[in-house]
Design a protein around this motif. Structure first.
Motif, PDB file in Angstrom:
ATOM      1  N   CYS A   1       0.850  -1.181   0.000  1.00 17.88           N
ATOM      2  CA  CYS A   1       0.000   0.000   0.000  1.00 17.88           C
ATOM      3  C   CYS A   1       0.892   1.240   0.000  1.00 17.88           C
ATOM      4  CB  CYS A   1      -0.956  -0.013   1.191  1.00 17.88           C
ATOM      5  SG  CYS A   1      -0.202   0.329   2.780  1.00 17.88           S
ATOM      6  N   GLN A   2       0.330   2.378  -0.307  1.00 17.18           N
ATOM      7  CA  GLN A   2       1.092   3.616  -0.387  1.00 17.18           C
ATOM      8  C   GLN A   2       1.767   3.950   0.939  1.00 17.18           C
ATOM      9  OE1 GLN A   2      -1.760   6.448  -1.842  1.00 17.18           O
ATOM     10  NE2 GLN A   2      -1.482   5.830  -3.971  1.00 17.18           N
ATOM     11  N   ALA A   3       1.097   3.671   2.041  1.00 16.08           N
ATOM     12  CA  ALA A   3       1.679   3.958   3.359  1.00 16.08           C
ATOM     13  C   ALA A   3       2.933   3.123   3.583  1.00 16.08           C
ATOM     14  CB  ALA A   3       0.657   3.702   4.461  1.00 16.08           C
ATOM     15  N   ASP A   4       2.936   1.846   3.171  1.00 16.59           N
ATOM     16  CA  ASP A   4       4.119   0.998   3.317  1.00 16.59           C
ATOM     17  C   ASP A   4       5.282   1.545   2.499  1.00 16.59           C
ATOM     18  OD1 ASP A   4       2.817  -0.785   4.988  1.00 16.59           O
ATOM     19  OD2 ASP A   4       2.322  -2.191   3.368  1.00 16.59           O
ATOM     20  N   ILE A   5       4.987   1.983   1.297  1.00 15.54           N
ATOM     21  CA  ILE A   5       6.027   2.526   0.427  1.00 15.54           C
ATOM     22  C   ILE A   5       6.591   3.811   1.026  1.00 15.54           C
ATOM     23  CG2 ILE A   5       6.485   3.534  -1.849  1.00 15.54           C
ATOM     24  CD1 ILE A   5       4.372   1.499  -2.932  1.00 15.54           C
ATOM     25  N   LEU A   6       5.709   4.682   1.508  1.00 10.74           N
ATOM     26  CA  LEU A   6       6.165   5.931   2.115  1.00 10.74           C
ATOM     27  C   LEU A   6       6.987   5.657   3.368  1.00 10.74           C
ATOM     28  CD1 LEU A   6       6.213   9.011   2.088  1.00 10.74           C
ATOM     29  CD2 LEU A   6       4.071   8.969   3.375  1.00 10.74           C
ATOM     30  N   ASN A   7       6.539   4.735   4.213  1.00  6.49           N
ATOM     31  CA  ASN A   7       7.299   4.383   5.421  1.00  6.49           C
ATOM     32  C   ASN A   7       8.670   3.818   5.069  1.00  6.49           C
ATOM     33  OD1 ASN A   7       5.538   5.207   7.448  1.00  6.49           O
ATOM     34  ND2 ASN A   7       4.405   3.282   7.392  1.00  6.49           N
TER      35      ASN A   7
ATOM     36  N   SER B   1      15.465  23.300  -1.344  1.00  5.18           N
ATOM     37  CA  SER B   1      16.482  22.480  -2.000  1.00  5.18           C
ATOM     38  C   SER B   1      16.405  21.031  -1.521  1.00  5.18           C
ATOM     39  CB  SER B   1      17.862  23.064  -1.714  1.00  5.18           C
ATOM     40  OG  SER B   1      18.869  22.283  -2.282  1.00  5.18           O
ATOM     41  N   ARG B   2      16.255  20.843  -0.206  1.00  4.66           N
ATOM     42  CA  ARG B   2      16.156  19.486   0.338  1.00  4.66           C
ATOM     43  C   ARG B   2      14.886  18.793  -0.147  1.00  4.66           C
ATOM     44  NH1 ARG B   2      18.535  17.912   5.826  1.00  4.66           N
ATOM     45  NH2 ARG B   2      20.492  19.068   5.891  1.00  4.66           N
ATOM     46  N   ILE B   3      13.779  19.519  -0.170  1.00  2.00           N
ATOM     47  CA  ILE B   3      12.514  18.929  -0.642  1.00  2.00           C
ATOM     48  C   ILE B   3      12.666  18.475  -2.090  1.00  2.00           C
ATOM     49  CG2 ILE B   3      10.108  19.469  -1.269  1.00  2.00           C
ATOM     50  CD1 ILE B   3      10.444  18.903   1.704  1.00  2.00           C
ATOM     51  N   LYS B   4      13.297  19.288  -2.915  1.00  2.00           N
ATOM     52  CA  LYS B   4      13.517  18.925  -4.323  1.00  2.00           C
ATOM     53  C   LYS B   4      14.348  17.652  -4.406  1.00  2.00           C
ATOM     54  CE  LYS B   4      14.544  20.071  -8.889  1.00  2.00           C
ATOM     55  NZ  LYS B   4      14.487  18.713  -9.364  1.00  2.00           N
ATOM     56  N   ARG B   5      15.424  17.598  -3.613  1.00  2.00           N
ATOM     57  CA  ARG B   5      16.281  16.421  -3.623  1.00  2.00           C
ATOM     58  C   ARG B   5      15.520  15.185  -3.136  1.00  2.00           C
ATOM     59  NH1 ARG B   5      18.546  14.174   0.232  1.00  2.00           N
ATOM     60  NH2 ARG B   5      18.606  15.954   1.633  1.00  2.00           N
ATOM     61  N   ILE B   6      14.702  15.347  -2.106  1.00  2.00           N
ATOM     62  CA  ILE B   6      13.917  14.223  -1.578  1.00  2.00           C
ATOM     63  C   ILE B   6      12.927  13.729  -2.634  1.00  2.00           C
ATOM     64  CG2 ILE B   6      12.145  13.594   0.116  1.00  2.00           C
ATOM     65  CD1 ILE B   6      13.628  15.531   2.091  1.00  2.00           C
ATOM     66  N   LYS B   7      12.263  14.659  -3.309  1.00  2.00           N
ATOM     67  CA  LYS B   7      11.317  14.274  -4.370  1.00  2.00           C
ATOM     68  C   LYS B   7      12.040  13.533  -5.486  1.00  2.00           C
ATOM     69  CE  LYS B   7       7.927  18.034  -4.022  1.00  2.00           C
ATOM     70  NZ  LYS B   7       7.423  19.219  -4.737  1.00  2.00           N
ATOM     71  N   ASP B   8      13.204  14.042  -5.886  1.00  2.00           N
ATOM     72  CA  ASP B   8      13.980  13.393  -6.952  1.00  2.00           C
ATOM     73  C   ASP B   8      14.390  11.983  -6.541  1.00  2.00           C
ATOM     74  OD1 ASP B   8      13.738  15.677  -8.499  1.00  2.00           O
ATOM     75  OD2 ASP B   8      15.794  16.387  -8.094  1.00  2.00           O
ATOM     76  N   GLU B   9      14.822  11.842  -5.288  1.00  6.74           N
ATOM     77  CA  GLU B   9      15.226  10.526  -4.790  1.00  6.74           C
ATOM     78  C   GLU B   9      14.039   9.557  -4.777  1.00  6.74           C
ATOM     79  OE1 GLU B   9      17.073   8.494  -0.747  1.00  6.74           O
ATOM     80  OE2 GLU B   9      17.391  10.640  -1.097  1.00  6.74           O
ATOM     81  N   PHE B  10      12.877  10.036  -4.351  1.00 11.54           N
ATOM     82  CA  PHE B  10      11.686   9.189  -4.345  1.00 11.54           C
ATOM     83  C   PHE B  10      11.330   8.768  -5.770  1.00 11.54           C
ATOM     84  CE2 PHE B  10       7.158   8.278  -4.469  1.00 11.54           C
ATOM     85  CZ  PHE B  10       7.030   7.393  -3.415  1.00 11.54           C
ATOM     86  N   GLU B  11      11.356   9.714  -6.675  1.00  9.22           N
ATOM     87  CA  GLU B  11      11.019   9.417  -8.067  1.00  9.22           C
ATOM     88  C   GLU B  11      11.992   8.392  -8.655  1.00  9.22           C
ATOM     89  OE1 GLU B  11      10.455  11.658 -12.350  1.00  9.22           O
ATOM     90  OE2 GLU B  11      10.292  12.829 -10.510  1.00  9.22           O
ATOM     91  N   THR B  12      13.286   8.566  -8.392  1.00 13.70           N
ATOM     92  CA  THR B  12      14.285   7.654  -8.904  1.00 13.70           C
ATOM     93  C   THR B  12      14.099   6.232  -8.354  1.00 13.70           C
ATOM     94  OG1 THR B  12      15.908   9.420  -9.146  1.00 13.70           O
ATOM     95  CG2 THR B  12      16.770   7.184  -9.006  1.00 13.70           C
ATOM     96  N   ASN B  13      13.839   6.136  -7.063  1.00 12.50           N
ATOM     97  CA  ASN B  13      13.765   4.824  -6.414  1.00 12.50           C
ATOM     98  C   ASN B  13      12.407   4.138  -6.491  1.00 12.50           C
ATOM     99  OD1 ASN B  13      16.485   4.673  -5.471  1.00 12.50           O
ATOM    100  ND2 ASN B  13      15.978   6.222  -3.965  1.00 12.50           N
ATOM    101  N   TYR B  14      11.332   4.893  -6.659  1.00  8.92           N
ATOM    102  CA  TYR B  14      10.004   4.293  -6.558  1.00  8.92           C
ATOM    103  C   TYR B  14       9.133   4.470  -7.786  1.00  8.92           C
ATOM    104  CZ  TYR B  14      11.212   3.596  -1.716  1.00  8.92           C
ATOM    105  OH  TYR B  14      11.835   3.210  -0.562  1.00  8.92           O
ATOM    106  N   ILE B  15       9.479   5.422  -8.608  1.00  3.47           N
ATOM    107  CA  ILE B  15       8.643   5.641  -9.790  1.00  3.47           C
ATOM    108  C   ILE B  15       9.366   5.170 -11.043  1.00  3.47           C
ATOM    109  CG2 ILE B  15       7.456   7.372 -11.200  1.00  3.47           C
ATOM    110  CD1 ILE B  15       6.990   8.934  -8.579  1.00  3.47           C
ATOM    111  N   GLY B  16      10.650   5.509 -11.140  1.00  2.00           N
ATOM    112  CA  GLY B  16      11.462   5.063 -12.252  1.00  2.00           C
ATOM    113  C   GLY B  16      11.061   5.679 -13.565  1.00  2.00           C
TER     114      GLY B  16
END
Length: 151
Positions: A90-96, A135-150
């Protein structure tokens, strides 16, 4: 005020507590919020003030535990290292899972972002500039996209 922020308080307590310390840290955060309520001047949003008191209390709690050598070498949460995002998660598991991989500051920043706190309010809580927050939020979003969205 506490009831509106209970989820935030519980998250911070769980993020910074170790084996069996959650209840103690949660109670300590509530106690510090109660003790410092009179000092709340209304210059910032209640959510910002709650985050700041909760994070400061959690950090103080951890420092005290380290000094007393009470922190054990165990994970903060039930280990999710083996969890790989799949259709069944579920989305919560992925976010956690993602938040467990972040450092404490970035995880707290992401939580504030998801809660809708502004960059200025988040900056006040963390003691960094608004530009650093963005800047950190942008980096966090990029990291999430790279690792979970592809791709």
């Amino acid at each position: 005020m506490i009831m509106n922020n209970q989820g935030r308080i519980r998250y911070i307590a769980s993020r910074y507590s170790h084996d069996g310390e959650f209840d103690d840290m949660y109670q300590e955060i509530l106690l510090q919020l109660w003790r410092s309520f009179e000092s709340f001047s209304g210059e910032s949003k209640q959510e910002t003030w709650v985050f700041k008191v909760a994070l400061n209390t959690a950090c103080t709690f951890v420092r005290a535990a380290v000094k007393q050598k009470e922190i054990k070498q165990s994970p903060l949460h039930q280990s999710m290292e083996e969890l790989q995002p799949t259709q069944e998660n579920c989305q919560a598991d992925i976010l956690n899972h993602f938040m467990d991989r972040l450092g404490d500051t970035d995880a707290s920043l992401l939580m504030m972002y998801l809660d809708g706190l502004s960059s200025d309010d988040s900056a006040k809580v963390l003691g960094i500039s608004s530009n650093a927050v963005r800047s950190r939020i942008k980096r966090i979003k990029d990291e999430f996209e790279t690792n979970y969205i592809g791709d």
